[in-house]
Structure formats: structure tokens, C-alpha cells
Design a protein around this motif. Sequence first.
Motif, PDB file in Angstrom:
ATOM      1  N   GLY A  72      30.824  48.412  48.166  1.00 13.23           N
ATOM      2  CA  GLY A  72      31.349  48.468  46.810  1.00 13.23           C
ATOM      3  C   GLY A  72      30.669  47.397  45.991  1.00 13.23           C
ATOM      4  O   GLY A  72      29.495  47.099  46.208  1.00 13.23           O
ATOM      5  N   ALA A  73      31.411  46.807  45.046  1.00 11.69           N
ATOM      6  CA  ALA A  73      30.834  45.774  44.194  1.00 11.69           C
ATOM      7  C   ALA A  73      31.855  44.693  43.917  1.00 11.69           C
ATOM      8  O   ALA A  73      33.064  44.950  43.883  1.00 11.69           O
ATOM      9  CB  ALA A  73      30.342  46.372  42.878  1.00 11.69           C
ATOM     10  N   CYS A  74      31.353  43.484  43.707  1.00 13.88           N
ATOM     11  CA  CYS A  74      32.154  42.379  43.175  1.00 13.88           C
ATOM     12  C   CYS A  74      31.979  42.339  41.665  1.00 13.88           C
ATOM     13  O   CYS A  74      30.931  42.715  41.136  1.00 13.88           O
ATOM     14  CB  CYS A  74      31.669  41.032  43.712  1.00 13.88           C
ATOM     15  SG  CYS A  74      32.020  40.700  45.422  1.00 13.88           S
ATOM     16  N   VAL A  75      32.999  41.837  40.996  1.00  9.98           N
ATOM     17  CA  VAL A  75      32.903  41.513  39.571  1.00  9.98           C
ATOM     18  C   VAL A  75      33.672  40.214  39.348  1.00  9.98           C
ATOM     19  O   VAL A  75      34.404  39.755  40.217  1.00  9.98           O
ATOM     20  CB  VAL A  75      33.474  42.632  38.673  1.00  9.98           C
ATOM     21  CG1 VAL A  75      32.667  43.906  38.793  1.00  9.98           C
ATOM     22  CG2 VAL A  75      34.942  42.900  39.010  1.00  9.98           C
ATOM     23  N   GLN A  76      33.520  39.640  38.166  1.00  9.58           N
ATOM     24  CA  GLN A  76      34.244  38.414  37.835  1.00  9.58           C
ATOM     25  C   GLN A  76      35.295  38.619  36.759  1.00  9.58           C
ATOM     26  O   GLN A  76      36.156  37.758  36.580  1.00  9.58           O
ATOM     27  CB  GLN A  76      33.264  37.335  37.369  1.00  9.58           C
ATOM     28  CG  GLN A  76      32.428  36.725  38.476  1.00  9.58           C
ATOM     29  CD  GLN A  76      33.226  35.809  39.391  1.00  9.58           C
ATOM     30  OE1 GLN A  76      33.936  36.278  40.280  1.00  9.58           O
ATOM     31  NE2 GLN A  76      33.121  34.524  39.165  1.00  9.58           N
ATOM     32  N   LYS A  77      35.226  39.706  36.041  1.00  8.85           N
ATOM     33  CA  LYS A  77      36.120  39.936  34.909  1.00  8.85           C
ATOM     34  C   LYS A  77      36.793  41.290  35.018  1.00  8.85           C
ATOM     35  O   LYS A  77      36.227  42.247  35.552  1.00  8.85           O
ATOM     36  CB  LYS A  77      35.333  39.874  33.591  1.00  8.85           C
ATOM     37  CG  LYS A  77      34.696  38.509  33.296  1.00  8.85           C
ATOM     38  CD  LYS A  77      35.754  37.486  32.926  1.00  8.85           C
ATOM     39  CE  LYS A  77      35.130  36.202  32.443  1.00  8.85           C
ATOM     40  NZ  LYS A  77      36.132  35.240  31.939  1.00  8.85           N
ATOM     41  N   THR A  78      38.005  41.363  34.463  1.00  8.48           N
ATOM     42  CA  THR A  78      38.718  42.637  34.434  1.00  8.48           C
ATOM     43  C   THR A  78      37.903  43.701  33.711  1.00  8.48           C
ATOM     44  O   THR A  78      37.791  44.850  34.161  1.00  8.48           O
ATOM     45  CB  THR A  78      40.082  42.463  33.749  1.00  8.48           C
ATOM     46  OG1 THR A  78      40.818  41.415  34.410  1.00  8.48           O
ATOM     47  CG2 THR A  78      40.890  43.748  33.780  1.00  8.48           C
ATOM     48  N   ALA A  79      37.296  43.329  32.588  1.00  4.24           N
ATOM     49  CA  ALA A  79      36.506  44.287  31.824  1.00  4.24           C
ATOM     50  C   ALA A  79      35.280  44.758  32.608  1.00  4.24           C
ATOM     51  O   ALA A  79      34.861  45.913  32.467  1.00  4.24           O
ATOM     52  CB  ALA A  79      36.079  43.670  30.493  1.00  4.24           C
ATOM     53  N   GLU A  80      34.691  43.887  33.413  1.00  2.33           N
ATOM     54  CA  GLU A  80      33.590  44.319  34.268  1.00  2.33           C
ATOM     55  C   GLU A  80      34.070  45.350  35.281  1.00  2.33           C
ATOM     56  O   GLU A  80      33.383  46.346  35.540  1.00  2.33           O
ATOM     57  CB  GLU A  80      32.982  43.122  34.996  1.00  2.33           C
ATOM     58  CG  GLU A  80      32.178  42.186  34.115  1.00  2.33           C
ATOM     59  CD  GLU A  80      31.638  40.986  34.863  1.00  2.33           C
ATOM     60  OE1 GLU A  80      30.701  40.350  34.354  1.00  2.33           O
ATOM     61  OE2 GLU A  80      32.159  40.669  35.967  1.00  2.33           O
ATOM     62  N   ALA A  81      35.246  45.106  35.860  1.00  2.49           N
ATOM     63  CA  ALA A  81      35.795  46.066  36.819  1.00  2.49           C
ATOM     64  C   ALA A  81      36.025  47.415  36.150  1.00  2.49           C
ATOM     65  O   ALA A  81      35.714  48.473  36.715  1.00  2.49           O
ATOM     66  CB  ALA A  81      37.098  45.532  37.410  1.00  2.49           C
ATOM     67  N   GLU A  82      36.555  47.387  34.935  1.00  2.54           N
ATOM     68  CA  GLU A  82      36.808  48.647  34.219  1.00  2.54           C
ATOM     69  C   GLU A  82      35.497  49.385  33.939  1.00  2.54           C
ATOM     70  O   GLU A  82      35.432  50.620  34.077  1.00  2.54           O
ATOM     71  CB  GLU A  82      37.546  48.339  32.913  1.00  2.54           C
ATOM     72  CG  GLU A  82      38.975  47.850  33.132  1.00  2.54           C
ATOM     73  CD  GLU A  82      39.600  47.221  31.905  1.00  2.54           C
ATOM     74  OE1 GLU A  82      40.849  47.197  31.821  1.00  2.54           O
ATOM     75  OE2 GLU A  82      38.854  46.726  31.023  1.00  2.54           O
ATOM     76  N   ALA A  83      34.462  48.652  33.562  1.00  6.17           N
ATOM     77  CA  ALA A  83      33.172  49.291  33.273  1.00  6.17           C
ATOM     78  C   ALA A  83      32.563  49.894  34.531  1.00  6.17           C
ATOM     79  O   ALA A  83      31.997  51.001  34.496  1.00  6.17           O
ATOM     80  CB  ALA A  83      32.221  48.265  32.654  1.00  6.17           C
TER      81      ALA A  83
END
Length: 390
Positions: A72-83
Motif C-alpha cells: 500500500g502507501a504511507c501518507v502524512q496528511k488526511t488530505a493525502e490519504a483522501e487523494a
Amino acid sequence: MTAAPEARLPRPGQPVDAIDTPALVVDLDAMERNIARMATFARDQGMKWRPHAKMHKCAELAVQMVAAGAVGACVQKTAEAEAMAAGGVLDLYISNEVVAPAKLARVAALALDLAGRGGRLSIAVDSEAGIQGLAHALAARGAGPAAMDVFVEIDVGQGRCGVPPGEAAVALARAIAQHAELHFAGLQAYQGRAQHLRGVAERHEAIAAAVRDARHTRECIEAAGLPVGLVTGAGTGTFACEAASGLYGELQTGSFLFMDADYGRNAPDPAQPRFEHALFVKAQVISRSRDHAVCDAGHKSHAIDSGLPAVWPHPALGTLEFANGGDEHGILRPDPARGLLPAIGDSVWLVPGHCDPTVNLHAHMVGVRGGLQAGVVERLLRVDARGALT
């Protein structure tokens, strides 16, 4: 009326000369070799591999790496996760703390959305307030048992987020276990400062200390009767150390995909695959004097927090030096061994000092196949999470 920015993008099949400047360009051949090397390493080491999408911010590239073996992927921000979720990435981990009620409501909504699509959202915490807020947000959405995996973040040398190793982490693991909506999944143990230590021995020493702290914390939590399912962390500068530790089970490498000038300054570790520079800012020389030339790529096109970009070597001119020219301009000085400067109208290729914030300055990346000099445009890669700061 002027054309929309998208109308000025090159079309697939056009030569690199058709790319207007300044532009962010991906050497697809180099990038795909980097992916293959990272995937092979993770597979051979029996490690999960969860590349950090905060670097490239492009759902299409995240999906491509999942196809190559990433979990999968890591993100740092909620908006990054949504994108990333909107672009088809279904297994996401927010490796950062989220505490604002409005953001936690979005986290809960995304967790249920991904679960409905057969996916999973996980998150890191380092406070009881964060745990309680997350559980409340999930309960308000009617989430069922163990709706989210939650990792306790410990500070293993980064000096940023995370509780101290040991008993402080035990208290948080217990707090997670008290909420039916949450599942204590393990430890987030990322030593970010070690990634850019220049010497191999320095990096190994820093990660050895991080491993000791993470191992001690796991032992404390398991002594309290809570299993630690996974220790996750590691970056492009040190991942071979975490892989060899016998403790970490997942690698969060991100910058390996593109590399940047700052990572290029690290002494190479023989235990790790060698990665190639694959991200460039294409610029054009717009002025020239007796002792320098000027290109059209200033700070608006590349981040400078990790230093100025490097100039990709030119077969005839050698290695030019890039100097600060301000927002719109870069100063190019000649290679001392050759004393030659590019002509007005020539293209120059810059290796950004730091890839992550450089990508965030651009709406698209131009994917080129066949090299920077004679290649052709193959793909336009949208920066889906550009400006995803919340």
C-alpha cells in the motif's frame, strides 16, 4: 484569453524538446529500475514494503508500486490519504498524528469507505487525546470492532513526534486496547534524522540505537500482555539496517523512487541497492554573460530546504554549478575544468535538492521514455495530493 495550464502540457509521443520550461520531468526508465530494485530487495528480505506517497503525491505512481509488490502507501496528511484513496490506493497508513475533531471525522469516514471497498486505513498516535478522539469519531460513524489499525509512535531519534521508548508506549497501547473500534497493531519507529547522515557508519550507528529502543519498547508492551504485530519505519537512507534488524517488518522508503541531490550526497551503503536520479526540472537558458548563464528555473520550480539543485552533467560542458538567482532565475557557472557555458536557448536539467516539496510545487510531472536528450513524452502524471496540507 490565455490557454489553461493543462493546454500547454506536452502530448504523449512528442519529443523532450516539446516540453515547455520550467517543467518537472520523470525519467521513466530510471524510475522503473528503482522500483524493480526496491521490490526485489523487499521480497528477498521477506519485508513488507509501504512506500511513502508524501514524496511523489501521485496516485497513479502509488498504484504502480502496489502492482510491483508494495502492500500500500504511507501518507502524512488526511488530505493525502483522501487523494490516494480517490486514485485507487486501498491500503493506506497515515504515519502521523491527527487530533483535530474535524480531521478525525474525515479519517473515520475514509476508514469506512476503504473498508467498504476491501481496503484498510491505519494511523499513528502518540497521545491519549488522539486515541480518544479517533475512537469517538469512529463510534459516531457506527464503526464496528477493530475498524482501524493503530500504531503507537515512539521517538527513536527523530526528535519530533512520538512518546519516549518504554513504559510511555505501554500506556498508549493499553489505551488503544480499551476501545472496541481500535486495534493496536504495533509500533511506528522512524528515525528520520539518520536518513541524511553522510557516512555509512554514522547511519548504521543511529539505526542500531533506534532498533534497541524499539526492541525494548516491544518487550515492555508484550510483557504487559499486548502483542506487537508489526514494527514499521525506515527510509531510503537506512532501510537495509532496519531490514537486517530482525525487528522491523515493514519499510516506509519513499525517496528511492526519484532520489534527489541531497540523498545523492550520502556515501552509498553496499548493503542497499543503488538508486538513480529520476526526477528533474527541465530549464532553459534565457540569458548569458561572460562568466555565467541564467536559466528560467528559480525557487518557484524547486525547493531549496535541502540545498540548491545540482545540474545534470552535460557531455560537452561538464558539470555546471547552480547558484541562487531568486524566484524565477537560476545562475549557471561553468565547470572549472572546461570553462564553457550553455548557449541561449539550450536546455539544462536540474536535480532538485529535495524531491518531496519540489513535487508539491507542480500540478503535473512529465514522464519521459528513452532519456533526457532523445526521449519522448509517454505519460503525464498528475500530482493528486499537491497542496494536501490538512
